[in-house]
Structure formats: structure tokens, C-alpha cells
Design a protein around this motif. Sequence first.
Motif: not given
Length: 134
Positions: A96-109
Amino acid sequence: MSDKPLVWIIDDDDISKYVMKRNLKQLSVTNVIGFPDSVQPLKILTDNFDATDELPDIILLDLNMPILNGFQFMEEFKVANKNIKKDIQIYMLTSSLSSDDIDRSKLFPEISEYIIKPIQLRKLSRIVDRVLQD
């Protein structure tokens, strides 16, 4: 941490698991366990939180899986991680190149890095080296 890291590959795609295992073997990493979904690994983590030898040093976690996807796994992992006596590096793998997925992953340190599949050998080498240096 020993010089033989334990790597868990949590991915429902057998071809992806095969390629990652083959690449890890090229890096002399042979202590690798593959899981077709994230249910069993979560159970192992929660049941063995203080048995550090049984827990992985690295988790290569697929985002899109049946039962629990990568983000659902991470929500459960956050709870379990409060009791885990080992530093586990988690790398989220996805096509997935989805920016939503990338941004969501950043919520998990707890996620060390978001990696687009297929993972390259040099990137795997960097991950293994990082763990061996800790």
C-alpha cells in the motif's frame, strides 16, 4: 540479544514469506518463524511476555491480512507490550502506497519503519544489523 536474532514473519502471502526467508538465510539469519495471520503470534506474545528467549527480536508484519490486519495487531500489541520484557522491533510491510496508511503507521511508536513490498535484501540487512548492534 544473541548474535542469532529471532525473526517472525507475519504475512498471509506464502510467496512473500518464502522470499523474506530466503533473503534472511542469505544474511545468515536462520531463526525465522512464519505465521499466516496475527492471531497466534499475539497469543504467544501475551502468554510468554517474560520469556525473552521465545519472543522475537524482529517482527516483519504485513498490513493487509485476514482476521486481524497489521493495525489491529498493533492495537493489541500496544496492550501486550506493557508487560513484554524485551525490545521487539516491528517493521510494517505492505504494498500500500496510501498516505492514510503511512500516516496511521506513524501513530504507533512501536513500528520502527513502514516498508513497501517487496523488501529489498539491503533493507533486510540494515534491519538485522540494527538489531545486532543493540
